[in-house]
Design an enzyme around this catalytic site. Structure first.
Site, PDB file in Angstrom:
ATOM      1  N   HIS A  53      45.473  45.993  40.597  1.00  0.00           N
ATOM      2  CA  HIS A  53      46.402  45.772  41.626  1.00  0.00           C
ATOM      3  C   HIS A  53      47.561  45.148  41.678  1.00  0.00           C
ATOM      4  CE1 HIS A  53      42.526  46.841  44.372  1.00  0.00           C
ATOM      5  NE2 HIS A  53      41.907  46.133  43.086  1.00  0.00           N
ATOM      6  N   ASN A 125      38.559  46.294  49.514  1.00  0.00           N
ATOM      7  CA  ASN A 125      39.342  47.624  49.655  1.00  0.00           C
ATOM      8  C   ASN A 125      39.516  48.190  50.575  1.00  0.00           C
ATOM      9  OD1 ASN A 125      39.967  47.373  46.777  1.00  0.00           O
ATOM     10  ND2 ASN A 125      37.924  48.334  46.109  1.00  0.00           N
TER      11      ASN A 125
END
Ligand code: NDP
Length: 489
Positions: A53, A125
């Site tokens: 990420h 997510n």
């Protein structure tokens, strides 16, 4: 009039254009501490990028509670009418900090709510499931998404080798390769807490809970070809869309909803409700409206407020707890650990991470500790007789009964990794299926046939049309590539 330029110690700088030299031809004098400070700071402008990420986009906003869910949780953040300031950071998973935005990948959807009971972070997510269910496999999985140690390139062979040997990944692979695997911008995708969490109410009754954030802008996506066109023009398409939209006063919104499961139902469901590769079917656990999330303020400084933003699933508040989800337990450790390494011991004292409530701990010292003394400076250990901060048993979670013999249970034994994927496949119309097949064929290009066949066997178990469609798309792709090579020769 412009402000006076100073050193980090606040002294006015005499000359920010020319270094201090012995004569116009040099050399530079070692005592030119302003030059030294400038170079030293440049060397330290980066902190380690997130291992996963790394590329992200974020904004501030509010969560407004519109419905009463007090029968499930006593968390104050959910009291009807409550408006809580929050921060969102969206991200891709695999690409490095400079990666292009419009790449096919799962998107992180991390939220920090600055509640009156401390920070609540929901680090989810844009997909309700994940590739693995056992944290022992998480570093291996991420290695397949990152660069090969020798070639330093991404390796589709490694990705499909791992996936084809890990059937629990099939659900997430199918979502990733479907239209939702390449949203046009963060505003046009859903967010999911993904893990199962728990709620408890004022009577000490526990429910399991799943969090959902449904985009109110609608779902829009790029095909691979459209994504490539976007990347050819700009690598920052998400930043442009999110930042630019908010600057123009276009504030994206999501409907917050939950699914709740009575505590003891978890013993009865055919699937493991704590398995991160599974959803809870809507027909069994319908959506309950909670409120509205709105993003309405851009960060003033990207590094300070987005790069240094630190989200961790360990940040829960009274009324919200964890669950037996193995992946959640691992993340409760590893996220806070990552931030201590990436930012520093006192990362939660930084303005973007700081709770709006008083922080009273007995942690002491450490790099960059700038927390003030406790109200009574004699109270720097516990127990003490000087009225230092005391624990509050009233916020205790109801006891959770855990039974089982400790062993390395095979997490694949007895798991049905196919039927929820079949349910998803059956939702797709012909166009969605055809794009799914094409995206998979693209992603599989060049991998060894034995790995492709192993993966096709999984697709076949989901639905014979799934495997047949991918086979046909691969064959068409191979033909296209042959004619391309012939034309080039
Ligand atoms: P439902 O038909 O009740 O729910 C289907 C859900 O699937 C929709 O509500 C939507 O979730 C999501 N969905 C619809 N189209 C797509 C798409 N093109 N790509 C990805 N997701 C889509 O059935 P179930 O609840 O039994 O779920 C069936 C399958 O749908 C699951 O196996 C799972 O793969 C997928 N799904 C289920 C979710 C859940 O929480 N139950 C959430 C997301 C996907 P949403 O409203 O969140 O957009």
């Amino acid at each position: 009039m412009a402000e006076i330029l100073t050193t980090t110690a606040g002294k006015p700088v005499v000359d920010n254009q020319n270094s201090l030299t012995a004569g116009p031809r040099g050399p530079v004098l070692l005592e030119d501490y302003i030059l030294l400070e400038k170079l030293a700071h440049q060397n330290r402008e980066r902190i380690p990028e997130r291992v996963v990420h790394a590329k992200g986009w974020g904004a501030f906003g509010t969560l407004t509670i519109t419905n009463d869910i007090s029968q499930y949780t006593l968390a104050k953040v959910f009291e009807p009418g409550t408006k809580t300031e929050m921060l969102a950071r969206f991200s891709t998973v695999a690409g490095e900090a400079g990666a292009a935005d419009a790449e096919r990948d799962v998107r992180g959807f991390a939220l920090k709510f600055y509640t009156k009971q401390g920070n609540w972070d929901l680090v989810g997510n844009n997909t309700p499931v994940f590739f693995v269910r056992d944290p022992m496999k998480f570093p291996d999985f991420i290695h397949t998404q990152k660069r090969h140690p020798k070639t330093n390139m991404r390796s589709p062979t490694a990705m499909w080798d791992f996936w084809s040997l890990s059937p629990e990944s099939l659900h997430q692979v199918t979502i990733l390769m479907s239209d939702r695997g390449l949203p046009t911008a963060p505003m046009f995708m859903n967010g999911y807490g993904s893990h199962t969490f728990s709620f408890w109410n004022k009577d000490g009754v526990r429910h399991w809970v799943k969090f959902h954030f449904k985009t109110m802008q609608g779902h829009t996506y790029y095909t691979n070809a459209q994504g490539n066109d976007v990347i050819a023009k700009t690598r920052e398409s998400y930043q442009e869309a999110l930042f630019g939209g908010i600057e123009k006063g276009e504030f994206p919104k999501w409907k917050m909803q939950i699914q709740v499961m009575p505590e003891l139902d978890a013993e009865k469901t055919t699937y493991n409700p704590f398995d991160l590769t599974k959803v809870w079917p809507h027909s069994e656990y319908p959506m309950i409206d909670v409120g509205i999330l709105e993003l309405n303020r851009n960060p003033e400084n990207y590094f300070n407020e987005i790069e240094q933003a630190a989200f961790s699933p360990s940040n829960v508040v009274p009324g919200i707890g964890f669950s037996p989800d193995k992946m959640l337990q691992a993340r409760v450790f590893s996220y806070a650990d990552a931030h201590r390494y990436r930012i520093g011991t006192h990362y939660e004292a930084l303005p973007v991470n700081r709770p709006i409530v008083a922080v009273n701990t007995y942690h002491k010292d450490g790099a960059l500790n700038f927390r003030p003394n406790p109200t009574n400076p004699d109270a720097y250990y516990e127990p003490n007789s000087v009225d230092g901060p005391k624990e509050d048993p009233s916020v205790a979670e109801p006891p959770l009964r855990i039974i089982g013999d400790a062993a390395h249970y095979n997490h694949r034994d007895g798991n049905d990794d196919y039927s929820q994927v079949t349910a998803l496949f059956n939702l797709f119309d012909e166009g969605q299926k055809s794009r799914l097949f094409g995206n998979i064929a693209d992603a599989m290009a060049g991998i060894p046939e034995d790995i492709a066949e192993r993966q096709l066997a999984h697709f076949h178990k989901v639905h014979p049309d799934y495997a047949a469609g991918v086979r046909a798309a691969r064959a068409a792709g191979a033909k296209e590539s042959d004619s391309f090579h012939q034309a080039a020769e």
